[in-house]
Enzyme design. Structure first.
Site, short mmCIF file in Angstrom:
data_model
loop_
_atom_site.label_atom_id
_atom_site.label_comp_id
_atom_site.label_asym_id
_atom_site.label_seq_id
_atom_site.Cartn_x
_atom_site.Cartn_y
_atom_site.Cartn_z
N CYS A 218 -2.38 7.70 4.71
CA CYS A 218 -2.44 7.36 3.28
C CYS A 218 -3.70 7.94 2.66
O CYS A 218 -3.78 8.13 1.47
CB CYS A 218 -2.48 5.85 3.07
SG CYS A 218 -2.01 4.87 4.46
N GLU B 99 0.89 -1.16 0.00
CA GLU B 99 0.00 0.00 0.00
C GLU B 99 0.92 1.20 0.00
O GLU B 99 1.75 1.35 0.89
CB GLU B 99 -0.90 -0.06 1.23
CG GLU B 99 -2.05 0.88 1.15
CD GLU B 99 -2.09 1.73 2.38
OE1 GLU B 99 -1.71 2.92 2.26
OE2 GLU B 99 -2.47 1.22 3.44
#
Lengths: 524, 524
Positions: free
Chosen positions: B302, B265
């Site tokens: 994120c 990720e």
């Protein structure tokens, strides 16, 4: 039979003015009627652009609409009639009965996916309702469904000109998922590919889908395929073929600016383990059955039993005698292409030249492009030191590895690469030693069989036609059976999206009537 | 607090004699107590060997046994007490409340996977019973279940020192699947990692599992991680971090003799689209809420909203005024590491130096290692021509792109790379234009939110924390929520295997009482 030999770009037949080529008759090596033209770079580009344009529409068709489309494809293939079988026989050298069966399988898997679509679990629909009063923070409304990943490039395989080719398993599962398909015909059966491609295009039209849902590209070489996999609009790749071809596509896909998944089904020698009690009780009979699996379709199956493991002794002697006896009566069969026949002959010559290997039986010699089935033995010690002995010889050649004890069988298995299948032949007295082998086999293969051979891959819900690398590029999936639809789907979450804007699969009223999970619990 | 700074190899603390290093206090840049030692190549090798040894046992533990283990890990983390929070505060600069919340989340997701195990659907168990009388060929008995893929390498993330680190989502889902874990501690929080690692090791022991189920490796650099990903016994990788780090691991994994999946990720700027009616009705309020999301945790998420898209006009003016006003009152916060702070300052300096970008608001200036939140504007035209403007600035900096019309919003979205999330702020009058954007958003992101921001990723069944490359390496999965268990499983088919030898999940009597599909139909 009316073949035009043109690339089929979004339903349109596009002719190239340049060089054209012809299919080869497998049995004779002679050219077959009809010129074919390799796709130009512009055609690849156009096919991908049309696929991309069709993607948003196609992926949001209802499951019922896609199911009806898959059924229309199946019917259109049947409607080609006997022309499909005769052309395919000429191009592949495979006999009528096999190809009629393969057509049934092809049609059957399209219809199976229609059923998968109507059932609806493929959406993986999940709803976690909002909890506005939860402390310390409220929970939003969360809903998940899968969507099609995007346009898929499908490479036809030479050894299943119908079931793993233009309308084969990869195309069926990609269509089911809602992915447009750009297929690259295998150059060994371009006429078969054209007939099937036109049937698909007809079904696209009759189902009033955007023409870009399907295109078919030809190329006697590899350039068109490379362009296709490199095109930024292609989102995934389905391939069945050699390890060299598959790993080349994996590399190409990994090096793209945006890497994409490649589902390549490659090489496998499918170990068969003969357990002591079974061998003692019915060694000769197993040997005879083995020869049936070995020589089926001239051994040109990914699941062909290429490696036999057993402890030496009278049982194994009986197996070898039974197999040798049966093999004698087997006629050589035409192989798929002159190139495959040549590779088979080279593989056999290498085994013949190997001092550690003994040729113990063979079938009848054949004519041009025919593969003579052959059986070899070697010892576990030799096998463990000579890595070339674990390489696949594509065709009806198999190697029996005689082991001194169960420990040697385990050593040979432990050193094998990933495989599609492993078979255990056993009786009840073999249960405990077989149990001890299972964890090792589970690490190595996608399918474990008892008292059978891997050939004959049932199209079913519980099938896994896959396995760890290099049997496939991605052991997390299957290329046969209903689970294959998962390859071409990805999950999307919708958070606090108003019901009016939610996709039907996630609307509160469940208009599609599909099974869903609410707070993790299955409903419907 | 009792830290020894040693690598934890299968429960054993192994000391290195060579160079040692220390953690840095985020707020001051000073060294924190306790030396840490980087793992030697032999330790990496030993951790992988032990993980491989533990794999067969661990993967065949019952779902109940693994559920109890996950709960034991959760309890052992809680048992560390406040030492964990204070050390983590020092190492990360994150405030107490946030870390207490993150600990709750970490424990919560371990417990969620315990529930997933007890429910049993993760087995994907399928049975297609034999049809011995089927013509022309009988159908064999086919049974499918998933098994753990093998030992998993987990890389701790700097920005979630608990929830995406040693016992974070990747470890929890890998353990749930039955995969041993070799964790690489993030060098920004080695003390936190050691405390959590020892808690896991304690749970391994109390659950009488093989010690190799878990190891923890330290390294201030990248060599240990590279060795780990290259080790032939590692079967998959979980990573949360930078795009540079993630793509390096993807490359390493793809080039192995046996390639393995990497679940990385990486980066995302999470576009937020402000629709006209919502903007007109409540522009200032949305601006204020946006600042809350932008500055949360110093923007080190994120899912931080890095890009705002709206059509110019009074509504957008109100949004900017509201955001600017709110931002003024926001204090600078300590960032995770001096390196992250430096990168943030460089990113901000580049925006300040860009003639097409205007700084329109900022928060309060801060001290050492503190990030001052800042807001910029640019035009769609500038954004579309300057690719650097789409790069993530990790921290509390965001860029508002003013568009002349809805077409420009679409153009900007179309040119974005894959993202974790996209948010739409809208009212009912915005439904139709929002509906038109959804297909484009579905192509680009893993989660679509309405009237919210992507920060705050709920651990739930319907969550997708993922998205197309480069948001993640593999948009087919999620790293948060119960679906994440699928990353670490692969299907295996058992054909005609006697009931006595079948795994419990597939035995006819269904001793585990799990849901299964029989002939494609759900049962139980």
């Amino acid at each position: 039979m009316d073949l035009h030999g043109d690339n089929l770009i979004g339903g349109e037949a596009l002719t190239v003015q340049g060089e054209r080529w012809r299919a080869i008759e497998a049995a004779t090596g002679r050219e077959l009627p009809s010129d074919f033209s390799a796709a130009t770079p512009e055609m690849v580009e156009r096919a991908c652009a049309l696929a991309d344009e069709a993607y948003d529409t196609f992926r949001e068709t209802t499951p019922e609409a896609r199911a009806a489309f898959l059924e229309a494809v199946a019917q259109a293939i049947l409607d080609i009639g006997d022309d499909l079988i005769t052309r395919c026989m000429a191009e592949s050298g495979l006999p009528r009965a096999r190809l009629e069966g393969e057509r049934g399988r092809t049609v059957g898997q399209l219809r199976m996916f229609a059923g998968v679509l109507r059932e609806g679990s493929f959406y993986e629909a999940r709803i976690d309702p909002a909890m506005p009063d939860r402390a310390p923070l409220p929970r939003p409304d969360l809903r998940l469904r899968t969507i099609a990943v995007g346009p898929v490039a499908v490479f036809g395989a030479s050894n299943f000109p119908l079931a793993f080719s233009v309308a084969g398993g990869d195309t069926a599962s990609a269509f089911a998922a809602g992915c447009p398909v750009v297929a690259k015909a295998h150059p060994a059966h371009p006429g078969t590919s054209e007939l099937v491609g036109r049937a698909i295009a007809k079904a696209v039209t009759s189902s009033t889908l955007p023409a870009g849902v399907f295109s078919l590209l030809f190329d006697p070489g590899i350039e068109v395929g490379q362009r296709l996999v490199s095109d930024p609009r292609i989102a995934a790749v389905g391939f069945t073929g050699s390890q060299r071809g598959g790993t080349a596509l994996m590399k190409l896909a990994a090096e793209r600016p945006v890497p994409i998944p490649v589902y390549a089904e490659m090489s496998s020698i499918n170990p068969v383990i003969l357990m002591p009690a079974a061998l003692e009780a019915r060694g000769a009979a197993i040997g005879k059955a083995f020869v049936g699996a070995l020589t089926l379709g001239s051994g040109q199956f990914c699941t062909n039993p290429g490696l036999i493991l057993a402890v030496e002794g009278p049982g194994l002697e009986a197996f070898l005698a039974g197999a040798g006896e049966a093999l004698k009566g087997v006629a050589a069969q035409t192989m798929l292409t002159p190139g495959i026949h040549r590779a088979f002959c080279e593989g056999v010559a290498a085994l013949d030249a190997n001092a550690a290997v003994t040729r113990i039986a063979e079938g009848q010699a054949g004519g041009e492009n025919q593969g003579q089935p052959v059986l070899y033995t070697t010892t576990a010690r030799a096998f463990l030191t000579d890595h070339s002995l674990a390489e696949e010889v594509f065709g009806a050649a198999s190697l029996v590895v005689t082991c001194r004890d169960a420990g040697e069988i385990r050593s040979v298995l432990a050193r094998l690469e990933g495989q599609l299948t492993a078979s255990l032949h056993m009786d009840e007295a073999d249960h405990e030693p077989a149990r001890a082998l299972l964890p090792l086999l589970e690490r190595k293969v996608g399918r474990i069989l008892v008292n059978g051979f891997g050939t004959g891959v049932e199209v079913a819900h519980a099938m896994v036609h896959g396995g760890p690398f290099p049997a496939t590029s991605d052991g997390r999936t299957t290329s046969v059976g209903s689970l294959a639809i998962q390859r071409f789907l990805r999950p999307v979450c919708y958070q606090d999206v108003p019901d009016a804007l939610l996709p039907p699969a996630l609307k509160q009223a469940n208009p599609l009537g599909i099974p869903r999970r609410v707070d993790g619990k299955r409903e419907g």
